[in-house]
Write a protein that holds these residues in place. Sequence first.
Motif, short mmCIF file in Angstrom:
data_model
loop_
_atom_site.label_atom_id
_atom_site.label_comp_id
_atom_site.label_asym_id
_atom_site.label_seq_id
_atom_site.Cartn_x
_atom_site.Cartn_y
_atom_site.Cartn_z
N LEU A 34 2.57 0.00 4.28
CA LEU A 34 3.73 -1.81 4.28
C LEU A 34 5.04 -1.01 3.44
O LEU A 34 4.71 -0.39 2.24
N TYR A 36 7.50 -2.39 0.05
CA TYR A 36 7.85 -3.43 -0.84
C TYR A 36 8.91 -3.07 -1.36
O TYR A 36 9.13 -2.08 -1.69
N LYS A 38 10.65 -4.59 -4.57
CA LYS A 38 11.18 -5.22 -5.94
C LYS A 38 12.62 -4.78 -7.19
O LYS A 38 12.85 -3.99 -6.86
N ALA A 41 12.41 -7.46 -13.20
CA ALA A 41 11.85 -8.52 -13.54
C ALA A 41 11.23 -9.67 -12.99
O ALA A 41 11.03 -10.90 -12.99
N GLU A 42 11.15 -8.80 -11.97
CA GLU A 42 10.09 -9.59 -10.64
C GLU A 42 9.15 -8.97 -9.98
O GLU A 42 8.91 -7.68 -10.05
N GLY A 43 7.85 -9.60 -9.38
CA GLY A 43 7.33 -8.91 -8.71
C GLY A 43 7.06 -8.20 -7.42
O GLY A 43 8.50 -8.75 -6.98
N PRO A 44 7.07 -7.02 -6.61
CA PRO A 44 7.56 -6.72 -5.71
C PRO A 44 6.60 -7.83 -4.46
O PRO A 44 5.87 -9.17 -4.51
N PHE A 46 6.88 -8.67 -0.28
CA PHE A 46 6.19 -7.61 0.96
C PHE A 46 7.56 -7.60 1.63
O PHE A 46 8.97 -8.47 2.15
N PHE A 89 8.74 0.38 -2.77
CA PHE A 89 6.88 0.87 -2.77
C PHE A 89 6.94 1.15 -1.52
O PHE A 89 6.93 0.03 -0.65
N PHE A 102 -0.27 2.20 -3.75
CA PHE A 102 0.83 3.05 -3.81
C PHE A 102 2.04 3.85 -4.14
O PHE A 102 1.05 5.23 -4.93
N ALA A 104 4.67 5.80 -5.83
CA ALA A 104 5.52 5.95 -6.79
C ALA A 104 6.71 5.52 -7.43
O ALA A 104 7.38 4.78 -7.50
N GLY A 105 7.18 5.03 -5.85
CA GLY A 105 9.21 4.25 -5.70
C GLY A 105 9.87 5.22 -5.43
O GLY A 105 10.33 6.16 -6.35
N ARG B 9 6.20 -14.28 -19.37
CA ARG B 9 7.12 -13.07 -18.50
C ARG B 9 7.21 -11.72 -19.73
O ARG B 9 6.96 -10.72 -19.97
N GLY B 40 7.77 5.79 -12.41
CA GLY B 40 7.26 7.61 -12.03
C GLY B 40 5.36 7.13 -11.60
O GLY B 40 4.91 8.87 -10.87
N LEU B 41 4.89 6.20 -11.76
CA LEU B 41 4.04 6.12 -11.58
C LEU B 41 3.79 5.41 -10.54
O LEU B 41 2.44 5.14 -9.29
N GLY B 42 4.43 4.57 -10.56
CA GLY B 42 4.81 3.19 -8.96
C GLY B 42 3.17 2.02 -9.50
O GLY B 42 2.81 2.47 -10.66
N LEU B 43 2.76 1.85 -8.64
CA LEU B 43 1.23 0.78 -8.84
C LEU B 43 0.12 1.25 -9.31
O LEU B 43 -0.04 1.82 -8.10
N LEU B 90 1.21 -6.48 -13.83
CA LEU B 90 1.33 -6.99 -12.44
C LEU B 90 0.16 -7.39 -11.81
O LEU B 90 -0.75 -7.56 -11.44
N PHE B 105 2.48 -10.68 -4.88
CA PHE B 105 2.60 -10.16 -6.59
C PHE B 105 2.97 -11.31 -6.45
O PHE B 105 4.06 -12.34 -6.70
N GLY B 106 2.76 -11.14 -7.95
CA GLY B 106 3.11 -12.76 -9.58
C GLY B 106 4.62 -12.18 -10.12
O GLY B 106 4.94 -10.58 -9.97
N PRO B 107 5.27 -12.98 -11.18
CA PRO B 107 6.85 -11.64 -11.61
C PRO B 107 6.36 -10.97 -12.30
O PRO B 107 7.11 -10.65 -13.06
#
Lengths: 112, 114
Positions: A34, A36, A38, A41-44, A46, A89, A102, A104-105, B9, B40-43, B90, B105-107
Amino acid sequence: DQQVKQNSPSLSVQEGRISILNCDYTNSMFDYFLWYKKYPAEGPTFLISISSIKDKNEDGRFTVFLNKSAKHLSLHIVPSQPGDSAVYFCAATKGYGNKLVFGAGTILRVKS
Amino acid sequence: DVKVTQSSRYLVKRTGEKVFLECVQDMDHENMFWYRQDPGLGLRLIYFSYDVKMKEKGDIPEGYSVSREKKERFSLILESASTNQTSMYLCASSQSRPGNYEQYFGPGTRLTVT
């Protein structure tokens, strides 16, 4: 041990051109992938996904390519727009009942 | 539309404090997850839950605990906050259905521990 790697921390592209974001994985058991997106200040959210039984999946301006032999996938955005500027991501899973892993982006900046 | 909400938040806490982060989803999803995002570490997955009162450790559970007393609510607890827990947290939820792996995901909660 990073099983999902996005080796480019950032990418800068001119508006209207193609953006190519890359992702490599090491676990051959992964069978679903997948992408994503981002914003700060927001969530990822899809974006697009692909099963290991396919090598391409397309949704509008977004196309994901999967090369299983190379354990590599890429996300193509054509044409790129300033609103595409975000962190992207890559994620992978071994399937039902398994978690997402995931990368690292990659920060994409689309210049107008 | 799936909605995942997080209680705060932005949060600033002192070292040693007990911190509660709450997450609520409104789509009757079975699965819920807590991640932290660092540059640098992602989620990275902290804990997840496949059902009420069930919990599983993720990749980095040390220093955290979770609670899921109701299907729609998943709480992350920092027993004694430390500066290395300063991060973006998150929450996510997903259906438990073969072939469906998308997480919503949430914010996010930006936690600073001083």
